[in-house]
Design an enzyme around this catalytic site. Structure first.
Site, PDB file in Angstrom:
ATOM      1  N   ASN A   8     -18.511 -56.708 -38.603  1.00 14.21           N
ATOM      2  CA  ASN A   8     -19.569 -57.369 -39.362  1.00 14.21           C
ATOM      3  C   ASN A   8     -18.939 -58.606 -39.988  1.00 14.21           C
ATOM      4  O   ASN A   8     -18.269 -58.522 -41.012  1.00 14.21           O
ATOM      5  CB  ASN A   8     -20.103 -56.412 -40.435  1.00 14.21           C
ATOM      6  CG  ASN A   8     -21.244 -57.031 -41.218  1.00 14.21           C
ATOM      7  OD1 ASN A   8     -21.584 -58.195 -41.030  1.00 14.21           O
ATOM      8  ND2 ASN A   8     -21.824 -56.249 -42.103  1.00 14.21           N
ATOM      9  N   ARG A  89     -22.317 -56.973 -35.459  1.00 13.02           N
ATOM     10  CA  ARG A  89     -23.595 -56.921 -36.172  1.00 13.02           C
ATOM     11  C   ARG A  89     -24.139 -58.350 -36.260  1.00 13.02           C
ATOM     12  O   ARG A  89     -23.435 -59.265 -36.679  1.00 13.02           O
ATOM     13  CB  ARG A  89     -23.376 -56.389 -37.586  1.00 13.02           C
ATOM     14  CG  ARG A  89     -24.639 -56.431 -38.384  1.00 13.02           C
ATOM     15  CD  ARG A  89     -24.367 -56.395 -39.853  1.00 13.02           C
ATOM     16  NE  ARG A  89     -25.618 -56.413 -40.585  1.00 13.02           N
ATOM     17  CZ  ARG A  89     -25.751 -56.942 -41.780  1.00 13.02           C
ATOM     18  NH1 ARG A  89     -24.724 -57.494 -42.379  1.00 13.02           N
ATOM     19  NH2 ARG A  89     -26.914 -56.917 -42.389  1.00 13.02           N
ATOM     20  N   HIS A 178     -32.123 -54.849 -41.930  1.00  7.97           N
ATOM     21  CA  HIS A 178     -31.584 -53.487 -42.066  1.00  7.97           C
ATOM     22  C   HIS A 178     -32.032 -52.585 -40.910  1.00  7.97           C
ATOM     23  O   HIS A 178     -32.045 -51.358 -41.050  1.00  7.97           O
ATOM     24  CB  HIS A 178     -32.071 -52.788 -43.356  1.00  7.97           C
ATOM     25  CG  HIS A 178     -31.567 -53.384 -44.620  1.00  7.97           C
ATOM     26  ND1 HIS A 178     -32.344 -53.465 -45.747  1.00  7.97           N
ATOM     27  CD2 HIS A 178     -30.370 -53.885 -44.959  1.00  7.97           C
ATOM     28  CE1 HIS A 178     -31.654 -54.006 -46.735  1.00  7.97           C
ATOM     29  NE2 HIS A 178     -30.459 -54.280 -46.265  1.00  7.97           N
ATOM     30  N   ARG A 238     -32.414 -60.096 -55.618  1.00  8.00           N
ATOM     31  CA  ARG A 238     -33.586 -60.734 -55.000  1.00  8.00           C
ATOM     32  C   ARG A 238     -34.869 -60.265 -55.666  1.00  8.00           C
ATOM     33  O   ARG A 238     -35.002 -59.085 -56.017  1.00  8.00           O
ATOM     34  CB  ARG A 238     -33.670 -60.395 -53.512  1.00  8.00           C
ATOM     35  CG  ARG A 238     -32.547 -60.970 -52.682  1.00  8.00           C
ATOM     36  CD  ARG A 238     -32.853 -60.778 -51.197  1.00  8.00           C
ATOM     37  NE  ARG A 238     -31.681 -61.041 -50.400  1.00  8.00           N
ATOM     38  CZ  ARG A 238     -31.039 -60.109 -49.683  1.00  8.00           C
ATOM     39  NH1 ARG A 238     -31.479 -58.858 -49.651  1.00  8.00           N
ATOM     40  NH2 ARG A 238     -29.975 -60.430 -48.989  1.00  8.00           N
ATOM     41  N   GLU A 382     -24.439 -47.617 -39.997  1.00 11.76           N
ATOM     42  CA  GLU A 382     -24.750 -48.718 -39.075  1.00 11.76           C
ATOM     43  C   GLU A 382     -23.612 -48.956 -38.090  1.00 11.76           C
ATOM     44  O   GLU A 382     -23.849 -49.292 -36.929  1.00 11.76           O
ATOM     45  CB  GLU A 382     -25.003 -49.999 -39.888  1.00 11.76           C
ATOM     46  CG  GLU A 382     -26.293 -49.932 -40.688  1.00 11.76           C
ATOM     47  CD  GLU A 382     -26.297 -50.814 -41.914  1.00 11.76           C
ATOM     48  OE1 GLU A 382     -25.671 -50.430 -42.923  1.00 11.76           O
ATOM     49  OE2 GLU A 382     -26.927 -51.873 -41.874  1.00 11.76           O
TER      50      GLU A 382
END
Ligand code: ADP
Length: 396
Positions: A8, A89, A178, A238, A382
């Site tokens: 990643n 990713r 996601h 956020r 993941e």
């Protein structure tokens, strides 16, 4: 032996997990942070030990070289050719990728084209891709897109009610994010339900970033993030969903430019913005426990924004067999789960098992047998999805 590394790559970091795919075990994992600075930090875990070094790592190329050198030095691999595949990713796959793909010129071109939609992420992913390609040219490379799982959404769920030409001409639509986590967690939840032919699952991925998704018979039918990860629930920094008029009003009133305001909505809002204390759920909870009113308000808004999506998805799915909690808050905070579930328990007939919620560990059921909806905690993984797709697509 077939080893695959899940990577990643961010703009200044590179996270990795090296798998032995025969038994899907993690051989080593770690992260290189602050790439480009004098005090970059390389953390690697191996054999139950954690090794942390601070040194200057100017670019991703040196980061990958250092990582691969370390694998040899620590005898984690004898020969770099043991690493047969590199799974990357990729945050934004747009409408091009409905599933993972072996990286070739076309895939590189599209990841590059999509940088307009993910300016912080896609360019960094490509830098990571080139660095590994140069260092271990014999290994195949696979792109695993965060958006792919959401490509099953129907137009009525992904088209925004704005002039249609913006979709046609500028690709403005909901893409979600996601997806790899939602895929893993919903698949595990289906397993836990005993793999019924039909299933209706709501996944609540609650981390620093957060999103919910509605998954029917294994297919994602809706998700809370949008054109970018700024949409949906309230997050660490956020705002989540917001009336767009606030943007114009604040730009005019504060006399700041649009980019500055979007930065505020991405980095200075959410739990941090409302509480004024921290973006970290634990810090905000601690302050709320100590009586801080703004921290309490931040948590209240957070919980209500989560249940708004649970309610929507319950309706959209026509009921629900299971709700699964995952990611930092979803996996670790019995308090957050309890608060969220208490707010929907009367409407949805959920009966929480307090002992399992508070004292259990890892993947588990946290609802009582009489609960109309089963509730699970499912730690996300993941990296494993990335490694599995890499193995499968490279025929390793
Ligand atoms: P991301 O992967 O999006 O960076 P994570 O999934 O690691 O984020 O989630 C980070 C969030 O999880 C933080 O808000 C953190 O406070 C929260 N978190 C982690 N552990 C706990 C815990 N034990 N209790 C409550 N919240 C926790």
């Amino acid at each position: 032996m077939s080893k695959v590394i899940a990577v990643n790559a961010g703009s200044s970091s590179l996270k990795f997990q090296l798998f032995e795919m025969n038994n899907e075990s993690v051989i080593t994992s770690g992260v290189i942070e602050r790439i480009g600075l004098e005090d970059s930090v390389f953390t690697i875990k191996y054999n139950g030990e954690k090794d942390v070094q601070t040194l200057p790592i100017p670019t991703h190329k040196e980061a990958v070289a250092l990582l691969l050198d370390t694998l040899i030095k620590k005898e984690i691999v004898k020969d770099l050719n043991e690493i047969r595949g590199v799974g990357h990713r990729i945050v934004q796959g747009g409408s091009y990728f409905k599933e993972s793909a072996v990286i070739d010129d076309y895939v590189v071109e599209k990841i590059d084209e999509l940088k307009a939609l993910a300016p912080l992420h896609n360019p960094a992913h490509l830098i990571g891709y080139y660095a590994f390609k140069e260092a271990i040219p014999n290994a195949g490379a696979v792109a695993v897109f965060d958006t792919a799982f959401h490509q099953t959404l129907e137009p009525r769920c992904y088209i925004y009610p704005i002039p249609y030409k913006f979709y046609e001409e500028h690709k403005i639509r909901k893409y979600g994010a996601h997806g790899t986590s939602h895929f893993y967690v919903s698949t595990r939840t289906r397993d836990l339900l005993g793999n019924p032919e039909h299933s209706k699952i709501i996944v609540a991925h609650l981390g620093a970033g957060g999103s919910l998704s509605a998954v029917k018979d294994g297919k994602c039918i809706n998700t809370s993030m949008g054109f970018t990860p700024l949409a949906g629930i309230m997050m660490g920094t956020r705002s989540g969903d917001l009336d767009a008029s606030v943007v114009e009003y604040l730009v005019d009133t504060l006399n700041i430019d649009m980019h500055e305001l979007i930065h505020i909505l991405n980095k200075e809002s959410g739990l941090l913005g409302v509480s004024g204390i921290s973006s970290d759920f634990r810090d905000v909870q601690k302050a709320a426990d100590e009586g801080n009113e703004r921290a309490k308000l931040a948590l209240d808004i957070f919980f209500r924004r989560v249940i708004a999506y649970i309610g929507r998805y319950f309706i959209a799915l026509g009921g629900c067999d299971a709700i699964a909690f995952t990611a930092g808050i979803g996996e670790n905070s019995a308090y957050a789960r309890k608060e969220i579930l208490s707010l929907v328990s009367e409407a949805l007939g959920i009966v929480i098992d307090d002992d399992a919620n508070e004292n259990g560990k890892g993947e588990r059921l946290i609802s009582k047998p009489e609960s109309k909806i089963k509730v699970y905690v499912v730690p996300t993984n993941e990296e494993l999805v990335i490694a599995r797709d890499t193995k499968r697509l490279l025929n390793l």
